[in-house]
Design a protein around this motif. Structure first.
Motif, mmCIF file in Angstrom:
data_model
loop_
_atom_site.group_PDB
_atom_site.id
_atom_site.type_symbol
_atom_site.label_atom_id
_atom_site.label_comp_id
_atom_site.label_asym_id
_atom_site.label_seq_id
_atom_site.Cartn_x
_atom_site.Cartn_y
_atom_site.Cartn_z
ATOM 1 N N UNK A 173 6.077 1.795 -0.662
ATOM 2 C CA UNK A 173 6.130 1.524 0.776
ATOM 3 C C UNK A 173 5.625 2.783 1.467
ATOM 4 N N UNK A 174 4.402 2.752 1.972
ATOM 5 C CA UNK A 174 3.773 3.964 2.456
ATOM 6 C C UNK A 174 3.875 4.217 3.941
ATOM 7 N N UNK A 175 4.227 3.221 4.709
ATOM 8 C CA UNK A 175 4.226 3.368 6.168
ATOM 9 C C UNK A 175 5.521 4.020 6.647
ATOM 10 N N UNK A 185 -1.945 13.771 -1.097
ATOM 11 C CA UNK A 185 -2.930 13.113 -0.257
ATOM 12 C C UNK A 185 -2.866 13.748 1.127
ATOM 13 N N UNK A 186 -3.928 13.600 1.902
ATOM 14 C CA UNK A 186 -3.857 13.888 3.329
ATOM 15 C C UNK A 186 -3.228 12.653 3.982
ATOM 16 N N UNK A 187 -1.926 12.720 4.185
ATOM 17 C CA UNK A 187 -1.143 11.540 4.538
ATOM 18 C C UNK A 187 -1.098 11.345 6.049
ATOM 19 N N UNK A 188 -2.258 11.059 6.621
ATOM 20 C CA UNK A 188 -2.373 10.790 8.049
ATOM 21 C C UNK A 188 -3.123 9.473 8.207
ATOM 22 N N UNK A 236 -4.591 5.994 4.224
ATOM 23 C CA UNK A 236 -3.845 6.263 2.986
ATOM 24 C C UNK A 236 -2.553 5.467 2.864
ATOM 25 N N UNK A 237 -1.864 5.203 3.986
ATOM 26 C CA UNK A 237 -0.593 4.488 3.876
ATOM 27 C C UNK A 237 -0.780 3.051 3.404
ATOM 28 N N UNK A 238 -2.019 2.566 3.418
ATOM 29 C CA UNK A 238 -2.287 1.195 2.992
ATOM 30 C C UNK A 238 -2.490 1.058 1.487
ATOM 31 N N UNK A 315 9.034 -5.723 5.504
ATOM 32 C CA UNK A 315 7.635 -6.027 5.227
ATOM 33 C C UNK A 315 6.836 -4.740 5.272
ATOM 34 N N UNK A 316 5.759 -4.695 4.554
ATOM 35 C CA UNK A 316 4.814 -3.588 4.641
ATOM 36 C C UNK A 316 3.463 -4.104 4.196
ATOM 37 N N UNK A 317 2.424 -3.391 4.568
ATOM 38 C CA UNK A 317 1.091 -3.901 4.283
ATOM 39 C C UNK A 317 0.274 -2.911 3.488
ATOM 40 N N UNK A 318 -0.684 -3.465 2.757
ATOM 41 C CA UNK A 318 -1.723 -2.707 2.105
ATOM 42 C C UNK A 318 -3.065 -3.237 2.567
ATOM 43 N N UNK A 319 -4.126 -2.693 2.018
ATOM 44 C CA UNK A 319 -5.468 -3.147 2.361
ATOM 45 C C UNK A 319 -5.795 -4.384 1.526
#
Length: 815
Positions: A173-175, A185-188, A236-238, A315-319
């Motif tokens: 869960x990256x968001x 990572x550059x987590x922005x 990156x959060x995706x 819920x969370x999303x990816x690409x």
């Protein structure tokens, strides 16, 4: 137990329920409920540092992650390779986000060239610093390869079975910026990259990530390596990874004639295959609707939906993939109580707003959350009509206004301790309402053109709110400076206190409107054009109130005294509207307003007249003719506030024949006030045993306890062993036990087994809350709550913290 101690017992039970909601909101990254308890200006959104959009010295272009896991120890072993392009050639150090990672080695070198060991160090600011002096050309792209391991506290979660063996499930869960806890990572959000993920796990698990499946190959020892590639740039959060024992249901949808076909997949547990259609069945419709509305094709190769166990984030999303709590899965009975279509549509909408076009920083989180929420409501309108849309917008308005009682901030905001605080009802609900205000001002076609132009102009790019405004002004050729000053960079909302008077001699109707909003950053006056419908016995007349001052009186020719008036009848404006009219006028609005939301607002307003002896008759009459289940439920909720009477009891019992479970549940909640009434006990007992709705059965369990029925203890114990969707029945059992005179030792013996790790999260949390009511008398209850503060399950941990707060003893506070 004396009557006095019994009442205190009830108050304590209510306290732990409220506190559990509060603490879980914080722990589960759902901040709205927690914020409602905060002092308006002693809040992380006002005390945090000023956050500017990051200006990284490097542009990350591609990420390759190769992952293995030690699930019993909750540890990940990874090799992360980042390709970066220098933006500032004077920099000789690369700074990556890497929170708590144990770095084994770092190699640096030009793309497609040999890599050499680089000096590196980590600091206390969650960063990995890599020396770049070995690079021959500081201006060309290069790669950095990091070998590391971690036991993440955020971002990556394991769901373990009891005993040994491979994990039952793990997921990420990256968001908004949790991935830094399990890979560097550059987590922005604004720095987009392409990605590939190689995951090596036990062959009994299936792995999902965003993008195209490249291959799944044996890795020896009963392991399989699954390789995904997402070759479209994304935040990156995706990056999303989920693995578990899944069956995959596949489908395809063609959004429009001649358009590219989009593969769909639904990842569910083998035993829940039968629930896919009723849960996700509207996904193709939503994808077709959004593709047509937005005029921009679905941006990824395919779309996958996966359900996760113990997924406290909802819920969370990816690409190209989204993850949802497995609580969204509906069996046949749960489908009577819940409709998943709004959630399904909202998370899909984020594939465009958030995925395709991404906020440069979390200061502009509303560009994701508000757009997705509004598109979800638009799909409700498309699928079910105007009333469904209006009720969806009312739910968003309610969520925002509840939060606004604690604090009010602009949509674009740069003061926060943690970006999770930006995922609140302001970003989501107020953001959606800002889009609705624009739609009403522009009209559907122009609004649609704005949505399309914005996506087309910034596809696969990062944006700020100013970019959206520039597109809006370019499409409409209008100046929106004042609109954004009031609704986007300003805080708060209009609070309209409306009164009216009829002058029979002058045959005139006057409206006085006071804008009563206040607070830092809240405009003293919102320029508004508010509609008012004036109803007589035979006709309806519409007037418009142009408001541009703090206090205004507007007078119109009118022939007779109104039966009732409805301010903002089409819900064009986000506002608190307080209309001063008598109970008979509100009853008239409840019976005669033309849309469901106006009638529902009348039902709520009548709660202020609960001591009016004639009100019960008006409410009962309205119930008999009301077509909307939501309004009928609101009427019953107001009836619950009235003094008990034989006539009201008969009306409630008759209403229990309603087809809608929400109405029947509301009736049972109201009938809890009729202690000792045999017809109530019989009805509630029958509902607890036989009703098809889980929600109604849960309400019946509570009603029996509130009425003090002799059947209540037995029904509560039976409910403890009755599974249901979201475990609503077992949760109700613990609420009932808290209301009953159960000896402390017996209550502890009942509750402790349900706090065990093998029980569902909701049951464990409810059991923890019940233990709070016993902890003062039973030390084992307090001991168990202290243990649960360290539990792996976020929901349980939050409930334990809330429970200990309700206990309030020194040991509880210390824990």
């Amino acid at each position: 137990m004396t009557a006095r101690s019994h009442n205190a017992h009830r108050r304590t039970a209510g306290g732990w329920l409220a506190a559990a909601l509060l603490v879980f909101a914080v722990v589960g990254m759902r901040p709205a409920a927690a914020q409602a308890q905060a002092a308006p200006y002693d809040h992380p959104l006002f005390t945090g540092p000023v956050r500017e959009a990051p200006e990284p010295g490097f542009d990350q272009e591609h990420l390759r992650l190769a992952l293995r896991f030690d699930a019993p120890r909750r540890r990940v072993f990874g090799e992360a390779t980042l390709r970066l392009r220098p933006l500032d050639t004077s920099l000789d150090t690369l700074r990556l986000h890497a929170a708590g990672l144990a770095i084994d080695s770092v190699l640096v070198g030009a793309v497609d060239s040999a890599k050499v060991a680089a000096a590196f160090r980590t600091d206390q600011a969650e960063a990995l610093l890599v020396a770049l002096h070995t690079l021959r050309d500081p201006a060309t792209p290069f790669e950095v390869r990091v070998v590391y391991n971690a036991r993440p506290r955020r971002g990556l979660y394991f769901v373990q079975p009891e005993g040994a063996g491979p994990p039952r499930q793990f997921w990420t869960q990256g968001r908004p910026q949790a991935h830094r806890h399990w890979f560097p990572v550059l987590d922005v959000p604004g720095d987009k990259l392409t990605s590939e993920v190689l995951v090596t796990v036990d062959s009994s698990l299936r792995v999902l990530s965003g993008g195209r499946l490249v291959e799944a190959r044996p890795a020896g020892g009963g392991l399989v390596t699954t390789h995904y590639l997402q070759d479209q740039p994304h935040a990156p959060y995706l990056v999303l990874v989920a693995a578990g024992r899944y069956e995959v249901v596949r489908a395809r949808v063609q959004p429009a004639p001649g358009a590219r076909t989009v593969p769909l997949s639904y990842w569910v547990y083998p035993e829940r295959i039968g629930d896919v259609a009723r849960t996700f069945g509207r996904t193709p419709d939503a994808l077709r609707f959004f593709s047509d509305l937005l005029g921009v094709p679905f941006p990824w190769d395919g779309y996958a939906q996966v359900v996760l166990s113990r997924f406290s984030f909802g819920e969370t999303e990816g690409a190209g993939a989204v993850a949802l709590s497995d609580r969204i899965l509906l069996d046949e009975r749960a489908a009577l109580d819940e409709d998943p279509d709004g959630v399904v549509a909202r998370v899909l909408a984020r594939q465009w707003y958030g995925g395709l076009v991404t906020a440069r920083s979390w200061n502009d989180a509303w560009l994701h959350e508000g757009f997705a929420a509004y598109l979800g409501a638009l799909f409700e309108e498309e699928a079910r009509g105007a009333d469904a849309f209006a009720l969806a917008m009312l739910a968003l308005s309610d969520a925002y206004l509840a939060e606004a009682r604690a604090y009010r901030r602009p949509l674009v905001w740069n003061r926060w301790e943690d970006p999770v605080w930006m995922f609140d009802a302001h970003s989501t609900a107020r953001g959606a309402w800002v889009l609705h205000l624009l739609r009403r001002r522009l009209g559907d076609e122009t609004f649609r053109e704005v949505l399309r132009s914005y996506l087309s102009a910034f596809a696969f790019q990062s944006v700020e709110t100013g970019d959206f405004r520039r597109v809006l002004e370019a499409v409409t050729q209008q100046d929106f400076e004042d609109f954004f000053a009031h609704w986007v960079t300003g805080a708060g909302h209009p609070v309209l206190e409306v009164s009216y008077a009829f002058d029979g001699d002058q045959r005139a109707l006057s409206f006085t409107v006071v804008q009563a909003q206040d607070g830092p950053g809240v405009p003293a006056v919102f320029p508004l054009d508010v509609a008012v419908d004036v109803h007589t016995l035979t006709e309806t007349f519409r007037f418009r109130l142009p408001l541009d001052d703090r206090v205004q009186t507007l007078t119109f020719p009118f022939a007779s005294y109104p039966r009732f008036v409805v301010v903002n009848p089409e819900e064009e404006v986000l506002a608190e509207v307080r209309v001063d009219q008598p109970a008979r006028a509100w009853v008239g609005q409840l019976r005669g307003a033309t849309n469901a939301v106006s009638r529902l607002r009348a039902a709520r307003a009548l709660a202020a007249f609960k001591d009016d002896p004639a009100l019960a008759i008006g409410l009962r009459s309205a119930l008999e003719q009301e077509p909307s289940a939501a309004v009928r439920a609101a009427v019953v909720e107001t009836m619950r506030l009235l003094p008990p009477s034989p006539a009201l009891l008969r009306a409630l019992i008759e209403t229990f024949e309603d087809d809608d479970p929400a109405v029947r549940a509301a009736v049972l909640d109201a009938l809890g006030a009729y202690a000792g009434a045999p017809e109530v006990e019989a009805l509630a007992f029958r509902a607890a045993q036989q009703d098809r709705s889980y929600r109604v059965q849960a309400a019946a369990v509570r009603a029996l306890a509130r009425t003090g029925s002799p059947d209540a203890p037995g029904v509560a114990r039976s409910a403890l062993v009755t599974p249901s969707h979201r475990e609503v029945i077992r949760q109700a059992a613990f609420e009932a036990l808290a209301l009953l005179e159960v000896p402390a030792r017996e209550g502890v013996d009942l509750a402790l087994p349900y706090t065990a790790a093998g029980q569902p999260s909701e049951v464990r949390a409810a059991a923890a809350g019940y233990l709070a009511t016993l902890a003062a008398e039973a030390r084992p209850a307090l001991d168990r709550l202290v243990e649960l503060v360290g539990d792996d399950d976020l929901r349980v941990r939050g409930a334990a913290i809330a429970a200990l707060g309700a206990v309030g003893t020194p040991r509880a506070r210390t824990a």
